[in-house]
Design a protein around this motif. Structure first.
Motif, mmCIF file in Angstrom:
data_model
loop_
_atom_site.group_PDB
_atom_site.id
_atom_site.type_symbol
_atom_site.label_atom_id
_atom_site.label_comp_id
_atom_site.label_asym_id
_atom_site.label_seq_id
_atom_site.Cartn_x
_atom_site.Cartn_y
_atom_site.Cartn_z
ATOM 1 N N ILE A 63 22.001 7.297 36.987
ATOM 2 C CA ILE A 63 22.367 8.437 36.139
ATOM 3 C C ILE A 63 21.269 8.747 35.137
ATOM 4 N N MET A 64 20.821 7.725 34.408
ATOM 5 C CA MET A 64 19.791 7.940 33.392
ATOM 6 C C MET A 64 18.415 7.936 34.058
ATOM 7 N N LEU A 65 17.898 9.144 34.290
ATOM 8 C CA LEU A 65 16.622 9.310 34.980
ATOM 9 C C LEU A 65 15.736 10.280 34.217
ATOM 10 N N PRO A 66 14.427 10.129 34.322
ATOM 11 C CA PRO A 66 13.539 11.132 33.727
ATOM 12 C C PRO A 66 13.579 12.440 34.498
ATOM 13 N N GLN A 67 13.381 13.534 33.797
ATOM 14 C CA GLN A 67 13.261 14.909 34.325
ATOM 15 C C GLN A 67 14.604 15.515 34.727
ATOM 16 N N LEU A 68 15.348 14.894 35.626
ATOM 17 C CA LEU A 68 16.712 15.327 35.960
ATOM 18 C C LEU A 68 17.582 14.079 36.010
ATOM 19 N N ASN A 69 18.783 14.136 35.403
ATOM 20 C CA ASN A 69 19.643 12.960 35.496
ATOM 21 C C ASN A 69 20.451 12.993 36.792
ATOM 22 N N GLY A 70 21.126 11.889 37.061
ATOM 23 C CA GLY A 70 21.854 11.772 38.312
ATOM 24 C C GLY A 70 22.949 12.800 38.478
ATOM 25 N N PHE A 71 23.641 13.149 37.377
ATOM 26 C CA PHE A 71 24.681 14.173 37.448
ATOM 27 C C PHE A 71 24.095 15.515 37.878
ATOM 28 N N GLU A 72 22.930 15.847 37.336
ATOM 29 C CA GLU A 72 22.284 17.127 37.671
ATOM 30 C C GLU A 72 21.847 17.145 39.136
ATOM 31 N N ILE A 73 21.351 16.011 39.617
ATOM 32 C CA ILE A 73 20.959 15.934 41.030
ATOM 33 C C ILE A 73 22.178 16.120 41.919
ATOM 34 N N CYS A 74 23.259 15.422 41.594
ATOM 35 C CA CYS A 74 24.489 15.506 42.387
ATOM 36 C C CYS A 74 24.994 16.945 42.459
ATOM 37 N N LYS A 75 25.030 17.607 41.322
ATOM 38 C CA LYS A 75 25.510 18.989 41.287
ATOM 39 C C LYS A 75 24.635 19.897 42.144
ATOM 40 N N GLU A 76 23.326 19.710 42.067
ATOM 41 C CA GLU A 76 22.406 20.535 42.841
ATOM 42 C C GLU A 76 22.548 20.268 44.337
ATOM 43 N N VAL A 77 22.630 18.990 44.713
ATOM 44 C CA VAL A 77 22.738 18.635 46.133
ATOM 45 C C VAL A 77 24.022 19.176 46.732
ATOM 46 N N ARG A 78 25.104 19.151 45.970
ATOM 47 C CA ARG A 78 26.388 19.624 46.492
ATOM 48 C C ARG A 78 26.401 21.127 46.774
ATOM 49 N N ARG A 79 25.372 21.822 46.344
ATOM 50 C CA ARG A 79 25.290 23.252 46.651
ATOM 51 C C ARG A 79 24.832 23.483 48.089
ATOM 52 N N PHE A 80 24.208 22.473 48.700
ATOM 53 C CA PHE A 80 23.690 22.689 50.051
ATOM 54 C C PHE A 80 24.004 21.554 51.026
ATOM 55 N N SER A 81 24.635 20.471 50.563
ATOM 56 C CA SER A 81 24.828 19.334 51.453
ATOM 57 C C SER A 81 26.107 18.564 51.149
ATOM 58 N N ASP A 82 26.715 18.000 52.214
ATOM 59 C CA ASP A 82 27.868 17.117 52.079
ATOM 60 C C ASP A 82 27.479 15.657 52.248
#
Length: 227
Positions: free
Chosen positions: A57-76
């Motif tokens: 979750i705690m990551l530089p540049q984009l956190n894990g929540f932000e990655i998850c939200k972005e990925v869910r826009r195009f992938s299951d």
């Protein structure tokens, strides 16, 4: 069969430990790509097919929540969070955004390995839940996106969980106790006034669609399209 995993983790020691363990344990049948920051992880998830994403979750540049939200826009693709953040609100936020599982550091490597394998295997035969709808209100349990009157709205974890429980039981009364369990968990002791506050906030967020949430005196709440 060979599986490919993306691990987004900025702690090099953890990345190396997991890669070494999975390589040895799986006899090279599980390959792990590593991204050391959130931006790189999101790009790799977009550009490559993976069988599972493991996100800190705690990551530089984009956190894990932000990655998850972005990925869910195009992938299951299945997503599991690996994190030291064990607060219930964080866990609920992860599920609301569309993650499939969650493990808290420190963890047992054998347990973690088995959880990963089980999640990948389940996903191969998994039929994702259908869109939950009531009128112009919809909730997609696959990516966590809520649409009200053709506009995407962002809900806090508890309001999302309450709305999901209501839509899953559209037309039926959902008891206060059931809604509390949906939003706070089975072991929580929450004052019912806290639930009322979140219902109030949910109605405010839904705008005109708020009229679909009915208060059923002494029983709970119901959602429907009957005005």
């Amino acid at each position: 069969m060979m599986y490919k995993i993306l691990l987004v983790e900025d702690d090099k020691n953890i990345s190396e430990m997991l890669c070494d363990y999975f390589t040895e344990k799986s006899s090279n049948k599980i390959l792990i790509d590593v991204a050391e920051n959130g931006k790189k992880g999101a790009d790799m998830a977009y550009e490559n097919p993976y069988d599972l994403l493991l996100l800190d979750i705690m990551l530089p540049q984009l956190n894990g929540f932000e990655i998850c939200k972005e990925v869910r826009r195009f992938s299951d693709v299945p997503i599991m969070f690996i994190t030291a953040r064990c607060a219930q609100e964080d866990i609920l936020t992860g599920y609301a955004l569309g993650c499939d599982d969650y493990i808290v550091k420190p963890f047992s490597l054998p347990v973690f390995y088995n959880k990963v394998n089980a999640l990948i295997k389940r996903s191969k035969g998994l039929v994702r839940s259908s869109l939950l709808k009531s009128g112009t209100l919809s909730l997609n349990p696959n990516n966590g996106i809520v649409i009200s009157e053709e506009k995407e709205i962002n809900l806090p974890a508890k309001e999302y969980s309450i709305l999901k429980a209501l839509l899953e039981n559209k037309g039926c009364v959902v008891s206060r106790d059931a809604l509390i369990k949906a939003a706070w968990g089975y072991d929580s002791e929450v004052d019912e006034r806290a639930l009322d506050t979140h219902i109030k906030n949910l109605r405010k967020a839904l705008g005109d669609n708020s009229k679909m949430i009915k208060t059923v005196v002494k029983r709970g709440y119901r959602i429907g399209e009957d005005g």
